[in-house]
Design an enzyme around this catalytic site. Structure first.
Site, mmCIF file in Angstrom:
data_model
loop_
_atom_site.group_PDB
_atom_site.id
_atom_site.type_symbol
_atom_site.label_atom_id
_atom_site.label_comp_id
_atom_site.label_asym_id
_atom_site.label_seq_id
_atom_site.Cartn_x
_atom_site.Cartn_y
_atom_site.Cartn_z
ATOM 1 N N HIS A 33 42.566 27.910 40.427
ATOM 2 C CA HIS A 33 43.628 28.181 39.431
ATOM 3 C C HIS A 33 44.542 26.969 39.330
ATOM 4 C CE1 HIS A 33 46.641 31.124 37.514
ATOM 5 N NE2 HIS A 33 47.142 29.902 37.381
ATOM 6 N N HIS A 35 46.832 24.197 36.580
ATOM 7 C CA HIS A 35 47.346 23.738 35.277
ATOM 8 C C HIS A 35 47.408 22.213 35.308
ATOM 9 C CE1 HIS A 35 48.904 27.785 34.152
ATOM 10 N NE2 HIS A 35 49.017 27.909 35.466
ATOM 11 N N LYS A 118 41.174 33.873 30.377
ATOM 12 C CA LYS A 118 42.435 34.180 31.055
ATOM 13 C C LYS A 118 43.271 35.144 30.227
ATOM 14 C CE LYS A 118 45.977 33.799 33.739
ATOM 15 N NZ LYS A 118 46.495 32.899 34.734
ATOM 16 N N HIS A 155 46.775 37.285 34.735
ATOM 17 C CA HIS A 155 48.178 37.150 35.143
ATOM 18 C C HIS A 155 48.659 38.591 35.242
ATOM 19 C CE1 HIS A 155 52.163 35.113 35.394
ATOM 20 N NE2 HIS A 155 52.509 36.377 35.210
ATOM 21 N N HIS A 193 47.005 34.588 41.615
ATOM 22 C CA HIS A 193 48.266 34.352 42.329
ATOM 23 C C HIS A 193 48.986 35.648 42.718
ATOM 24 C CE1 HIS A 193 49.666 34.906 38.249
ATOM 25 N NE2 HIS A 193 49.385 33.684 37.863
ATOM 26 N N ASP A 266 47.708 27.366 41.483
ATOM 27 C CA ASP A 266 48.658 27.577 40.378
ATOM 28 C C ASP A 266 49.647 26.416 40.315
ATOM 29 O OD1 ASP A 266 49.692 28.736 38.136
ATOM 30 O OD2 ASP A 266 50.874 30.245 39.177
HETATM 31 O O1 DOR Z 1 54.963 29.814 37.246
HETATM 32 C C1 DOR Z 1 54.078 29.778 36.416
HETATM 33 N N1 DOR Z 1 53.824 28.664 35.691
HETATM 34 N N2 DOR Z 1 53.355 30.871 36.218
HETATM 35 C C2 DOR Z 1 52.457 30.941 35.228
HETATM 36 O O2 DOR Z 1 51.843 31.950 35.099
HETATM 37 C C3 DOR Z 1 52.281 29.814 34.284
HETATM 38 C C4 DOR Z 1 52.659 28.552 34.894
HETATM 39 C C5 DOR Z 1 52.794 27.419 33.903
HETATM 40 O O3 DOR Z 1 51.922 27.250 33.044
HETATM 41 O O4 DOR Z 1 53.771 26.674 34.009
HETATM 42 ZN ZN ZN Z 2 49.014 29.714 36.453
#
Ligand code: DOR
Ligand code: ZN
Length: 367
Positions: A33, A35, A118, A155, A193, A266
């Site tokens: 997971h 980003h 997702k 989520h 998460h 995450d």
């Molecule tokens: O804290 C988070 N940031 N939770 C999420 O689900 C998305 C993520 C983000 O893309 O910044």
């Molecule tokens: Zn995330």
């Protein structure tokens, strides 16, 4: 000093074996997971992940979101272009579920190598405004996923303003996840998460179609971290950190040896000025030292022997992908995390910015 004393001292100095630095070699891990954003940001964060992980599940919450197979393929190419020469890293792509994602897109996605879809409940978190307003609207698409073998990544929080922010995960299980699993018993689902003892228990009692990822920050911190000496925006993420009893339950799950719990950082980078803001963005950046932070959490629990399964085996097995062959080595050697990284025009402050970390990645990867 007499000759004899000097000789005895030299002997003590040379015969005392140097204390070996504890080290840990494991199969190269994966991040289930992650980003990485887009554009210039890729050049900051992709090298951090590629130095540690062989593969990563890439979140699709760009603006606009990744909702077609063609967009996922183009995004994968932009990520690949940011991998430093000589490093091996495989981005595993996902689509973003909306009320209108056509079932036909699922087959195209599978053919393009997309592995999962997702689900963000609309309004739950960063870039989730295009998310799902009612799960029933997505049922035809979920049927196609069950048929084609794409995983559903959740989520897992309800968004109703009348539900307390700290209860949103537990309410999601009761009102959304239980009916969803009843209606799609063979859809592989990852509860992403997880942050509560209710979620850990629910996953533990579920069948082989349900897994869960755990972040390093939810294993290391409870909600006090958000308020220590003032408001600490770099500890703010969603789902938000919970009470200590929940953190303890998450550590127990991660270190239990149960194969349906696995690593998902995450890691979610935001420009520092948007986190240190009146309405600060949710997301902790841990990508610069992720495996070290997990090692710290497992070490604190006396469970370093469980780290390899959690970080390198369980996720691959759940996704039905081969385990990695390379190995990495971590040493228990303290180092100071950089204060910040350049992030396009902005600055990126990682979790533990300027602070000491106990474990250090020694080698990147070797056969
Ligand atoms: O804290 C988070 N940031 N939770 C999420 O689900 C998305 C993520 C983000 O893309 O910044
Ligand atoms: Zn995330």
């Amino acid at each position: 000093m007499s000759k004899a004393t000097i000789q005895a001292t030299i002997q003590r100095m040379t015969s005392a074996a140097p204390t070996p630095i504890p080290s840990l070699t494991l199969t190269r891990p994966d991040d289930w997971h992650l980003h990485v954003r887009d554009g210039d940001a890729l050049h900051t964060v992709v090298p951090h992940s590629a130095a540690q992980f062989a593969r990563a599940i890439i979140m699709p919450n760009l603006r606009p979101p990744v909702t077609t197979a063609a967009q996922a393929v183009a995004y994968r190419e932009r990520i690949q272009a940011a991998i430093p020469a000589g490093m091996k890293f495989e981005p595993l792509m996902t689509l973003y579920l909306t009320d209108k994602l056509p079932p036909e897109e699922i087959r195209r996605a599978r053919e393009a190598g997309v592995v999962a879809v997702k689900l963000y409940p609309a309004g739950a978190t960063t870039h989730s405004d295009a998310g799902v307003t009612d799960l029933r609207k997505t049922y035809k698409t979920l049927e196609a996923m069950q048929r084609e073998g794409l995983l559903l990544l959740l989520h897992g929080e309800v968004t109703s303003p009348e539900i307390d922010l700290f209860d949103r995960e537990a309410v999601f299980i009761e009102t959304q996840l239980i009916p969803l699993r009843r209606d799609f018993p063979e859809l592989k689902i990852v509860f992403e998460h997880i942050t509560t003892k209710e979620a850990a228990q629910y996953v533990r009692e579920a069948d082989r179609f349900l897994g869960a990822t755990l972040t390093a920050h939810h294993l290391l911190y409870n909600r006090n971290a958000l308020f220590t000496g003032g408001l600490r925006p770099h500890y703010y993420c969603l789902p938000v950190l919970k009470r200590e009893a929940h953190r303890v339950a998450l550590v127990e799950a991660a270190t239990s040896g149960n194969a349906r719990f696995f690593l998902g950082t995450d890691s979610a980078p935001h420009p520092a000025h948007l986190k240190e803001h009146a309405t600060g963005c949710a997301g902790c950046y841990t990508g610069h030292a992720a495996i070290e932070l997990y090692a710290e959490a497992f070490d604190a629990a006396g469970a370093l022997n469980q780290l390899e399964a959690f970080a390198s085996f369980n996720g691959a097995d759940f996704y039905g992908l081969p385990r990695n062959q390379e190995r990495i080595t971590l040493k228990k050697e303290s180092w100071t995390s950089p204060e910040s990284f350049a992030f396009g025009e902005a600055e990126l402050k990682p979790l533990r910015s300027g602070e000491t970390l106990a474990w250090k990645l020694e080698t990147t990867w070797s056969q």
